[in-house]
Scaffold this motif. Structure first.
Motif, PDB file in Angstrom:
ATOM      1  N   ALA A  45      30.865  40.874  41.380  1.00 45.67           N
ATOM      2  CA  ALA A  45      31.058  42.331  41.429  1.00 45.67           C
ATOM      3  C   ALA A  45      32.457  42.640  41.930  1.00 45.67           C
ATOM      4  O   ALA A  45      33.117  41.793  42.545  1.00 45.67           O
ATOM      5  N   LEU A  46      32.904  43.837  41.639  1.00 44.53           N
ATOM      6  CA  LEU A  46      34.202  44.272  42.158  1.00 44.53           C
ATOM      7  C   LEU A  46      34.029  44.674  43.622  1.00 44.53           C
ATOM      8  O   LEU A  46      33.000  45.219  44.013  1.00 44.53           O
ATOM      9  N   MET A  47      35.041  44.398  44.420  1.00 49.50           N
ATOM     10  CA  MET A  47      34.966  44.626  45.869  1.00 49.50           C
ATOM     11  C   MET A  47      35.288  46.083  46.189  1.00 49.50           C
ATOM     12  O   MET A  47      36.266  46.625  45.698  1.00 49.50           O
ATOM     13  N   THR A  48      34.433  46.678  47.001  1.00 52.35           N
ATOM     14  CA  THR A  48      34.720  48.044  47.443  1.00 52.35           C
ATOM     15  C   THR A  48      35.498  47.977  48.762  1.00 52.35           C
ATOM     16  O   THR A  48      35.583  46.915  49.398  1.00 52.35           O
ATOM     17  N   GLN A  49      36.041  49.100  49.172  1.00 47.72           N
ATOM     18  CA  GLN A  49      36.807  49.164  50.409  1.00 47.72           C
ATOM     19  C   GLN A  49      35.964  48.697  51.591  1.00 47.72           C
ATOM     20  O   GLN A  49      36.416  47.946  52.444  1.00 47.72           O
TER      21      GLN A  49
ATOM     22  N   ASP B  23      28.021  33.446  52.778  1.00 53.09           N
ATOM     23  CA  ASP B  23      27.639  33.013  51.428  1.00 53.09           C
ATOM     24  C   ASP B  23      28.169  33.966  50.348  1.00 53.09           C
ATOM     25  O   ASP B  23      27.836  33.850  49.181  1.00 53.09           O
ATOM     26  N   THR B  24      28.994  34.925  50.775  1.00 50.66           N
ATOM     27  CA  THR B  24      29.681  35.785  49.807  1.00 50.66           C
ATOM     28  C   THR B  24      31.154  35.394  49.749  1.00 50.66           C
ATOM     29  O   THR B  24      31.845  35.406  50.760  1.00 50.66           O
ATOM     30  N   ALA B  25      31.612  35.037  48.539  1.00 47.97           N
ATOM     31  CA  ALA B  25      33.038  34.715  48.381  1.00 47.97           C
ATOM     32  C   ALA B  25      33.805  36.002  48.164  1.00 47.97           C
ATOM     33  O   ALA B  25      33.328  36.904  47.479  1.00 47.97           O
ATOM     34  N   LYS B  26      34.966  36.079  48.760  1.00 45.22           N
ATOM     35  CA  LYS B  26      35.807  37.261  48.552  1.00 45.22           C
ATOM     36  C   LYS B  26      37.133  36.844  47.950  1.00 45.22           C
ATOM     37  O   LYS B  26      37.851  36.023  48.515  1.00 45.22           O
ATOM     38  N   ILE B  27      37.414  37.428  46.798  1.00 50.78           N
ATOM     39  CA  ILE B  27      38.698  37.149  46.159  1.00 50.78           C
ATOM     40  C   ILE B  27      39.578  38.385  46.333  1.00 50.78           C
ATOM     41  O   ILE B  27      39.271  39.448  45.797  1.00 50.78           O
ATOM     42  N   TYR B  28      40.642  38.230  47.106  1.00 52.91           N
ATOM     43  CA  TYR B  28      41.563  39.343  47.329  1.00 52.91           C
ATOM     44  C   TYR B  28      42.639  39.335  46.257  1.00 52.91           C
ATOM     45  O   TYR B  28      42.966  38.293  45.689  1.00 52.91           O
ATOM     46  N   TRP B  29      43.190  40.481  46.024  1.00 49.58           N
ATOM     47  CA  TRP B  29      44.311  40.580  45.082  1.00 49.58           C
ATOM     48  C   TRP B  29      45.492  39.774  45.612  1.00 49.58           C
ATOM     49  O   TRP B  29      46.069  38.951  44.918  1.00 49.58           O
TER      50      TRP B  29
ATOM     51  N   GLN C 283      38.510  41.784  44.515  1.00 49.63           N
ATOM     52  CA  GLN C 283      39.289  43.014  44.661  1.00 49.63           C
ATOM     53  C   GLN C 283      40.083  43.256  43.376  1.00 49.63           C
ATOM     54  O   GLN C 283      40.804  42.373  42.925  1.00 49.63           O
ATOM     55  N   PRO C 284      39.951  44.439  42.770  1.00 47.29           N
ATOM     56  CA  PRO C 284      40.730  44.709  41.567  1.00 47.29           C
ATOM     57  C   PRO C 284      42.204  44.892  41.889  1.00 47.29           C
ATOM     58  O   PRO C 284      42.581  45.021  43.047  1.00 47.29           O
TER      59      PRO C 284
ATOM     60  N   THR D  52      36.389  43.844  35.155  1.00 47.62           N
ATOM     61  CA  THR D  52      35.310  44.799  34.891  1.00 47.62           C
ATOM     62  C   THR D  52      34.295  44.181  33.938  1.00 47.62           C
ATOM     63  O   THR D  52      33.087  44.323  34.113  1.00 47.62           O
ATOM     64  N   ARG D  53      34.789  43.473  32.923  1.00 50.07           N
ATOM     65  CA  ARG D  53      33.871  42.813  31.993  1.00 50.07           C
ATOM     66  C   ARG D  53      33.108  41.677  32.672  1.00 50.07           C
ATOM     67  O   ARG D  53      31.946  41.446  32.372  1.00 50.07           O
ATOM     68  N   ALA D  54      33.805  40.942  33.559  1.00 51.28           N
ATOM     69  CA  ALA D  54      33.132  39.856  34.278  1.00 51.28           C
ATOM     70  C   ALA D  54      31.979  40.415  35.114  1.00 51.28           C
ATOM     71  O   ALA D  54      30.952  39.767  35.294  1.00 51.28           O
ATOM     72  N   ALA D  55      32.181  41.624  35.616  1.00 48.96           N
ATOM     73  CA  ALA D  55      31.149  42.249  36.455  1.00 48.96           C
ATOM     74  C   ALA D  55      30.162  43.061  35.622  1.00 48.96           C
ATOM     75  O   ALA D  55      29.248  43.669  36.165  1.00 48.96           O
ATOM     76  N   GLY D  56      30.335  43.036  34.297  1.00 52.69           N
ATOM     77  CA  GLY D  56      29.566  43.927  33.411  1.00 52.69           C
ATOM     78  C   GLY D  56      28.079  43.659  33.403  1.00 52.69           C
ATOM     79  O   GLY D  56      27.607  42.705  33.997  1.00 52.69           O
ATOM     80  N   ARG D  57      27.410  44.528  32.690  1.00 53.85           N
ATOM     81  CA  ARG D  57      25.953  44.439  32.521  1.00 53.85           C
ATOM     82  C   ARG D  57      25.493  43.034  32.177  1.00 53.85           C
ATOM     83  O   ARG D  57      26.123  42.356  31.399  1.00 53.85           O
TER      84      ARG D  57
END
Ligand code: AMP
Ligand code: MG
Length: 329
Positions: A241-245, A254-260, A305-306, A323-328
């Motif tokens: 999913a995309l990261m929110t603020q 157990d959650t990976a965070k990818i920063y810009w 993070q986008p 966005t597509r990676a996080a898509g439906r």
């Protein structure tokens, strides 16, 4: 089937060019991502691409050529298309144009248009030249998964499914080509954002006095042939999913965070980033390698993070893929 990596020696390049002439598949580096190439005018060879990738038959292929002269044998060019080819080829720009009869239906998924591009990567150009063939080549990965930007990525996804991989290092750009539809008279339409920007395209046409207007897309840039099918694409297997603020601050191991951009301070084991310096170019270059690395890290969730707003067209291309990676699903 055993997959073998071939280093780019003259003997190997000749061997791989002959394999293409025989109708075999060869994975090869381009400046965008690794492609899985086949003789574009050989329907049987092209069918192997769909089988190896498990790609649905209604997702058409991009045909790679050495340059404009060869492209004109496959597609009906108009003035705008010629201007763009002369300005941006070889390079990461794909043109969608009315197809000529020589192009088999399997390449275009039965459509009346064909997508063509001249890649800039010297090894891709070398195989085009040595084989003397137009090469249909989508990304060399299993359909829907993160695109490959190294030979190791190709083997990871297609190992055992293809015989030949030309090992040519990392792809420079790192995201797929810009796709522009020029098949409708007097207008052009962006189908997929990439390294060549709409501003560059408009400027090139204007400079030559070509009056083609950009038809603005709806929300979904890439027009899928089966509606909704490509809403999810370029996806890790781990929930993504995309990261929110808010999530930027929260922490769960157990959650990976990818920063810009590489954050300041100490690095936790679940912390990753797309760019050390924050440039869209370096983020694009690293994007798929980072997604693949994090995907195999045993995490339950990946938050990414986008790109920041107004970071340019390449940043928009990255956000399109995220966005597509996080898509439906
Ligand atoms: P790739 O899998 O990165 O090689 O890109 C292939 C994509 O190019 C397809 O998924 C389509 O979105 C696009 N494409 C190829 N041929 C056409 C076409 N004739 N018309 C519109 N889009 C096309
Ligand atoms: Mg692809």
């Amino acid at each position: 089937m055993q997959t073998r990596l071939y280093s780019p020696t003259p003997a190997n390049l000749h061997r791989l060019a002959r394999a293409l002439q025989r109708g075999e598949l060869v994975a090869l580096p381009t400046e965008t991502v690794y492609g899985l190439a086949a003789h574009a005018l050989d329907a049987k060879a092209c069918r192997k691409i769909f089988t190896a990738k498990r790609r649905p038959a209604n997702d058409p292929l991009i045909v790679h050529v050495s340059g404009l002269r060869d492209a004109e044998k496959l597609a009906e060019f108009n003035d705008a298309a010629r201007v763009l080819a002369r300005r941006f080829w070889p390079g990461p720009l794909t043109l969608v144009l009315p197809k000529r009869d020589v192009v088999p239906a399997i390449v275009t998924s039965g459509q009346a248009t064909v997508a063509v591009r001249a890649p800039a990567h010297p090894l891709a150009r070398c195989l085009l030249k040595l084989s003397g063939l137009p090469l249909a080549a989508p990304s060399a990965n299993l359909f829907g998964y993160v695109s490959p930007t190294s030979a190791a990525h190709v083997v990871n996804g297609l190992g055992g499914r293809i015989r030949y991989v030309l090992a040519g290092g990392e792809c420079n750009v790192g995201v797929e080509s810009t796709i522009v539809d020029l098949s409708v008279p007097k207008q052009w339409r962006l189908l997929r954002p990439g390294a060549i920007t709409p501003t560059q395209i408009s400027a090139a046409l204007r400079k030559k006095g070509i009056k083609f207007v950009q038809k603005k897309p709806g929300k979904n840039l890439l027009v899928p042939l089966a509606p909704g099918m490509l809403d999810q694409h370029y996806s890790p297997r781990t929930k993504f999913a995309l990261m929110t603020q808010l999530e930027k601050e929260a922490d769960a191991p157990d959650t990976a965070k990818i920063y810009w951009q590489k954050p300041r301070g100490p690095r936790a084991a679940n912390m990753f980033w797309l760019s050390a310096c924050g440039s869209a170019q370096s983020a694009a270059h690293a994007l798929y390698a980072v997604l693949r690395q994090v995907d195999t890290g045993g995490f339950k969730l990946i938050l990414c993070q986008p790109a920041p707003a107004n970071a340019g067209a390449l940043a928009e291309a990255i956000n399109d893929r995220l966005t597509r990676a996080a898509g439906r699903r």
